[in-house]
Design an enzyme around this catalytic site. Sequence first.
Site, short mmCIF file in Angstrom:
data_model
loop_
_atom_site.label_atom_id
_atom_site.label_comp_id
_atom_site.label_asym_id
_atom_site.label_seq_id
_atom_site.Cartn_x
_atom_site.Cartn_y
_atom_site.Cartn_z
N ILE A 34 -1.32 6.34 -8.20
CA ILE A 34 -2.38 6.04 -8.99
C ILE A 34 -3.83 7.46 -9.21
O ILE A 34 -4.52 7.83 -9.74
CB ILE A 34 -3.51 4.89 -8.73
CG1 ILE A 34 -3.99 4.64 -10.19
CG2 ILE A 34 -3.88 4.99 -7.32
CD1 ILE A 34 -4.52 2.80 -10.57
N ASN A 94 2.52 5.48 5.84
CA ASN A 94 1.97 5.33 6.57
C ASN A 94 1.72 3.47 7.40
O ASN A 94 2.44 2.91 6.47
CB ASN A 94 0.82 5.19 5.83
CG ASN A 94 -0.35 6.33 5.77
OD1 ASN A 94 -0.16 7.09 7.10
ND2 ASN A 94 -0.06 6.50 4.73
N GLU A 102 -3.01 1.89 3.54
CA GLU A 102 -4.14 0.52 3.44
C GLU A 102 -3.40 -0.55 2.13
O GLU A 102 -4.24 -1.37 2.45
CB GLU A 102 -4.96 1.73 1.76
CG GLU A 102 -5.68 2.47 2.71
CD GLU A 102 -6.22 3.59 1.55
OE1 GLU A 102 -6.02 3.57 0.80
OE2 GLU A 102 -7.06 4.88 2.08
N VAL A 103 -2.29 -0.54 2.10
CA VAL A 103 -1.76 -1.54 1.01
C VAL A 103 -0.82 -2.49 1.63
O VAL A 103 0.00 -1.40 2.01
CB VAL A 103 -1.09 -1.49 -0.16
CG1 VAL A 103 -0.69 -1.99 -1.32
CG2 VAL A 103 -2.24 -0.45 -0.98
N HIS A 107 5.78 0.86 1.79
CA HIS A 107 5.72 1.99 0.48
C HIS A 107 6.04 4.07 1.20
O HIS A 107 5.44 3.97 2.80
CB HIS A 107 4.48 1.96 -0.06
CG HIS A 107 3.13 1.26 0.39
ND1 HIS A 107 2.98 1.31 0.76
CD2 HIS A 107 2.55 2.98 0.40
CE1 HIS A 107 1.16 1.06 1.55
NE2 HIS A 107 1.68 2.77 0.77
P1 5GP Z 1 -1.07 4.13 1.73
O1 5GP Z 1 -2.31 4.12 2.68
O2 5GP Z 1 -1.88 2.53 1.97
O3 5GP Z 1 0.07 4.05 2.93
O4 5GP Z 1 -0.99 4.02 0.40
C1 5GP Z 1 -1.19 3.27 -0.22
C2 5GP Z 1 -1.41 4.33 -1.74
O5 5GP Z 1 -1.81 3.19 -2.97
C3 5GP Z 1 -2.23 5.02 -2.08
O6 5GP Z 1 -2.01 6.44 -1.91
C4 5GP Z 1 -3.38 4.71 -3.06
O7 5GP Z 1 -3.73 5.70 -4.14
C5 5GP Z 1 -2.47 3.54 -3.77
N1 5GP Z 1 -2.62 2.75 -4.93
C6 5GP Z 1 -3.56 1.46 -4.53
N2 5GP Z 1 -4.17 0.33 -5.81
C7 5GP Z 1 -3.34 1.21 -6.47
C8 5GP Z 1 -2.00 1.07 -7.61
O8 5GP Z 1 -3.12 -0.14 -8.25
N3 5GP Z 1 -1.77 1.59 -8.73
C9 5GP Z 1 -0.56 2.29 -7.86
N4 5GP Z 1 0.29 2.75 -8.79
N5 5GP Z 1 -1.01 3.29 -6.27
C10 5GP Z 1 -1.84 2.61 -6.39
#
Ligand code: 5GP
Length: 121
Positions: A34, A94, A102-103, A107
């Site tokens: 996103i 990550n 973060e999520v 992924h």
């Molecule tokens: P992390 O920091 O966990 O490795 O990456 C999480 C990623 O998820 C971030 O790059 C963020 O932009 C993406 N993200 C968070 N919420 C959403 C969402 O609702 N939809 C999509 N497509 N990506 C998301």
Amino acid sequence: MSYDENNIFAKILRGEIPCKKIYEDDFVLSFFDINPQKKIHALVIPKGKYVDLDDFSVNASSVEIVGLLKGINKVAKKLEISVDTGKGYRALANISEHGGQEVPHLHFHLFGGEKVGKMVQ
Ligand code: 5GP
């Protein structure tokens, strides 16, 4: 850390939140990030409930592990960034707090469409 059923990617997998889907099979779902950090910024997630790569490595079946890796390759081919196009990309996961995750659903980020720069800033 136990799996949070209400994390944003779990909601996307359940179809409760929309995504710009790139690819889906029995093992993975892929969609565009996103908040893209490069010209192409895709996410590839396993369909199983795994918090992070450590959880996946310990608890996923061999079939799921192969499915995720092959899924990454299929997405790269579909986005025309795979090695056979002469381009290439960066795959990055990550992991937990120090990794900046973060999520809390495993992924892989796929960055491409341009040179992605130094690995860690
Ligand atoms: P992390 O920091 O966990 O490795 O990456 C999480 C990623 O998820 C971030 O790059 C963020 O932009 C993406 N993200 C968070 N919420 C959403 C969402 O609702 N939809 C999509 N497509 N990506 C998301």
